[in-house]
Design an enzyme around this catalytic site. Sequence first.
Site, PDB file in Angstrom:
ATOM      1  CE  LYS A 272     -71.110  16.715  38.873  1.00 27.45           C
ATOM      2  NZ  LYS A 272     -70.085  17.195  37.705  1.00 27.45           N
TER       3      LYS A 272
ATOM      4  CB  CYS B  73     -72.013  21.446  36.207  1.00 28.51           C
ATOM      5  SG  CYS B  73     -72.322  19.935  34.378  1.00 28.51           S
TER       6      CYS B  73
HETATM    7  N1  LIG Z   1     -72.141  18.617  30.094  1.00 29.53           N
HETATM    8  C1  LIG Z   1     -71.442  18.214  31.569  1.00 29.53           C
HETATM    9  O1  LIG Z   1     -70.304  19.160  31.384  1.00 29.53           O
HETATM   10  C2  LIG Z   1     -71.409  17.613  32.519  1.00 29.53           C
HETATM   11  C3  LIG Z   1     -70.840  17.446  32.851  1.00 29.53           C
HETATM   12  C4  LIG Z   1     -71.158  16.167  34.401  1.00 29.53           C
HETATM   13  C5  LIG Z   1     -72.221  15.982  33.757  1.00 29.53           C
HETATM   14  N2  LIG Z   1     -73.216  16.670  33.911  1.00 29.53           N
HETATM   15  C6  LIG Z   1     -74.666  16.157  33.765  1.00 29.53           C
HETATM   16  O2  LIG Z   1     -74.895  14.698  32.891  1.00 29.53           O
HETATM   17  C7  LIG Z   1     -76.478  14.793  32.042  1.00 29.53           C
HETATM   18  C8  LIG Z   1     -76.787  15.098  30.693  1.00 29.53           C
HETATM   19  O3  LIG Z   1     -76.089  16.501  31.009  1.00 29.53           O
HETATM   20  P1  LIG Z   1     -75.374  16.568  28.748  1.00 29.53           P
HETATM   21  O4  LIG Z   1     -74.423  18.328  28.609  1.00 29.53           O
HETATM   22  O5  LIG Z   1     -74.710  15.501  28.571  1.00 29.53           O
HETATM   23  O6  LIG Z   1     -76.612  17.044  28.685  1.00 29.53           O
HETATM   24  P2  LIG Z   1     -77.284  17.409  27.149  1.00 29.53           P
HETATM   25  O7  LIG Z   1     -78.460  18.287  27.616  1.00 29.53           O
HETATM   26  O8  LIG Z   1     -76.132  17.846  26.420  1.00 29.53           O
HETATM   27  O9  LIG Z   1     -78.022  15.531  26.084  1.00 29.53           O
HETATM   28  C9  LIG Z   1     -78.845  15.037  27.085  1.00 29.53           C
HETATM   29  C10 LIG Z   1     -79.169  14.811  25.474  1.00 29.53           C
HETATM   30  O10 LIG Z   1     -80.311  13.316  25.962  1.00 29.53           O
HETATM   31  C11 LIG Z   1     -81.446  13.361  25.654  1.00 29.53           C
HETATM   32  N3  LIG Z   1     -82.635  13.118  25.847  1.00 29.53           N
HETATM   33  C12 LIG Z   1     -83.705  14.040  26.706  1.00 29.53           C
HETATM   34  N4  LIG Z   1     -84.585  13.164  26.728  1.00 29.53           N
HETATM   35  C13 LIG Z   1     -84.238  12.061  26.431  1.00 29.53           C
HETATM   36  C14 LIG Z   1     -85.181  10.924  26.847  1.00 29.53           C
HETATM   37  N5  LIG Z   1     -85.611  10.371  27.417  1.00 29.53           N
HETATM   38  N6  LIG Z   1     -84.683   9.609  26.450  1.00 29.53           N
HETATM   39  C15 LIG Z   1     -83.754   9.539  25.473  1.00 29.53           C
HETATM   40  N7  LIG Z   1     -82.741  10.682  25.471  1.00 29.53           N
HETATM   41  C16 LIG Z   1     -82.458  12.027  26.078  1.00 29.53           C
HETATM   42  C17 LIG Z   1     -81.075  15.226  24.963  1.00 29.53           C
HETATM   43  O11 LIG Z   1     -82.311  14.924  23.501  1.00 29.53           O
HETATM   44  C18 LIG Z   1     -80.138  15.014  24.661  1.00 29.53           C
HETATM   45  O12 LIG Z   1     -79.233  15.287  23.190  1.00 29.53           O
HETATM   46  C19 LIG Z   1     -77.076  15.991  33.205  1.00 29.53           C
HETATM   47  O13 LIG Z   1     -77.463  15.331  34.513  1.00 29.53           O
HETATM   48  C20 LIG Z   1     -75.823  17.034  33.210  1.00 29.53           C
HETATM   49  O14 LIG Z   1     -75.843  17.701  34.476  1.00 29.53           O
HETATM   50  C21 LIG Z   1     -73.438  17.249  32.902  1.00 29.53           C
END
Ligand SMILES: NC(=O)c1ccc[n+]([C@@H]2O[C@H](COP(=O)([O-])OP(=O)(O)OC[C@H]3O[C@@H](n4cnc5c(N)ncnc54)[C@H](O)[C@@H]3O)[C@@H](O)[C@H]2O)c1
Length: 419
Positions: free
Chosen positions: A211, A265
């Site tokens: 990743k 990202c």
């Molecule tokens: N958004 C993208 O396009 C993308 C693509 C690939 C990978 N990622 C990765 O995926 C992961 C999540 O990204 P995202 O964009 O969905 O983030 P986001 O901020 O949209 O969502 C994360 C969610 O997790 C919740 N959260 C935080 N701590 C928590 C806990 N202890 N228990 C329960 N919920 C909790 C937050 O309230 C939030 O709603 C990251 O590591 C990111 O790098 C994101």
Amino acid sequence: MSFETISVIGLGYIGLPTAAVFASKGKNVIGVDINVHAVETINRGDIHIVEPELGDVVREAVKAGHLRATTQAEAADAFLIAVPTPFMGDHQPDLSYVKAAALSIAPVLKAGDLVILESTSPVGATEQMAEWLAEARHDLRFPQHGDDCNVHIAYCPERVLPGKVMVELLENDRVIGGMTPACSARASDLYRIFLRGECVETNARTAEMCKLTENSFRDVNIAFANELSLICAEQGINVWELIALANRHPRVNILQPGPGVGGHCIAVDPWFIVAQNPDLARLIRVAREVNDAKPAWVLDQVKQQLAECLTASGKRANEVTIACFGLAFKPNIDDLRESPAMTVAHLIAEWHSGCTLVAEPHVSKIPTRLADEATLVSIEDALQQADILVMLVDHAQFRAIPMSQITQPWIVDTKGVWR
Ligand SMILES: NC(=O)c1ccc[n+]([C@@H]2O[C@H](COP(=O)([O-])OP(=O)(O)OC[C@H]3O[C@@H](n4cnc5c(N)ncnc54)[C@H](O)[C@@H]3O)[C@@H](O)[C@H]2O)c1
């Protein structure tokens, strides 16, 4: 063992679509988030984020009773963790959200469960998560010591494109990094519930690095294009023409430069490699630095255009209007997070004594960060009122502007739209 109940921890851009597609396949899905607003919104059948087609799938899933959100972890057969993994001030990865999520599910884990980390993570994070779980639950056997475990753990990164998540989630191949081969096999079984792409199995460390590698590859290649744009400006060469010509070579495929690199990202993940390999990851670090330095270079270009404008027009600086085109971190979306276009607009508005306008067809209100210093206007008003045009995002609406409407001689075009 089948997966009747699946829990997704973190209901953001990655977790909510994942929860929704499992639910659309008739699974009983429990979404967990610490954000009460997100939980309440989802339980009403609505969504709190912008993603095409997601709203319909969530509404149907909630209505059918397959998807429910809560703030407290509950028992399930599989847990997917999709919480944020930002970096700290010194670019070191911050795993505190992953730790909190792991510790929140530890009390409800039972023998036979599968735990998957989906958050983008540094190498070793999955093993670290397994340690946290093992410390919390001495009565269960985790896969640190091989296949003699009764909880399986895997790392399975997400590589979807915002704006096309509901398609790519189903279609993209999936890297499945089990802590043991049995963990991989079980994780593949879980994703096959909805996946039309292939499950490609490896170990957790390779999957974590995969990743990070994907996003570092993009970052390094964009940095190459951005560096070329600096060199070409110095040499009086049109970088867009140059790249188009070089790409006629059958084995050359240079990406396009821009005002920098944004989003949460590509601008973040390479630092995880650098943090763990400070002496070896030289190219990856420099690429980050090249891309992060681009907004300041764009500001310098605007300053040069202002100097020329003042000389030619006889105006004072505070009588000159500068219009920025676009604030999003990439074309045709409304996401302003970590956007280099926002940074450039902010730098311009902070420095410029005259009026700074912003045309951004994807937002209805000027973002708070710019509220005191810039004005949101229509594309037409920006074109009519501005002396200097600064193209920052190649939205389709900007590409559609006829060249006959571009009458200003002073232009900084970071996307090659008006070349
Ligand atoms: N958004 C993208 O396009 C993308 C693509 C690939 C990978 N990622 C990765 O995926 C992961 C999540 O990204 P995202 O964009 O969905 O983030 P986001 O901020 O949209 O969502 C994360 C969610 O997790 C919740 N959260 C935080 N701590 C928590 C806990 N202890 N228990 C329960 N919920 C909790 C937050 O309230 C939030 O709603 C990251 O590591 C990111 O790098 C994101």
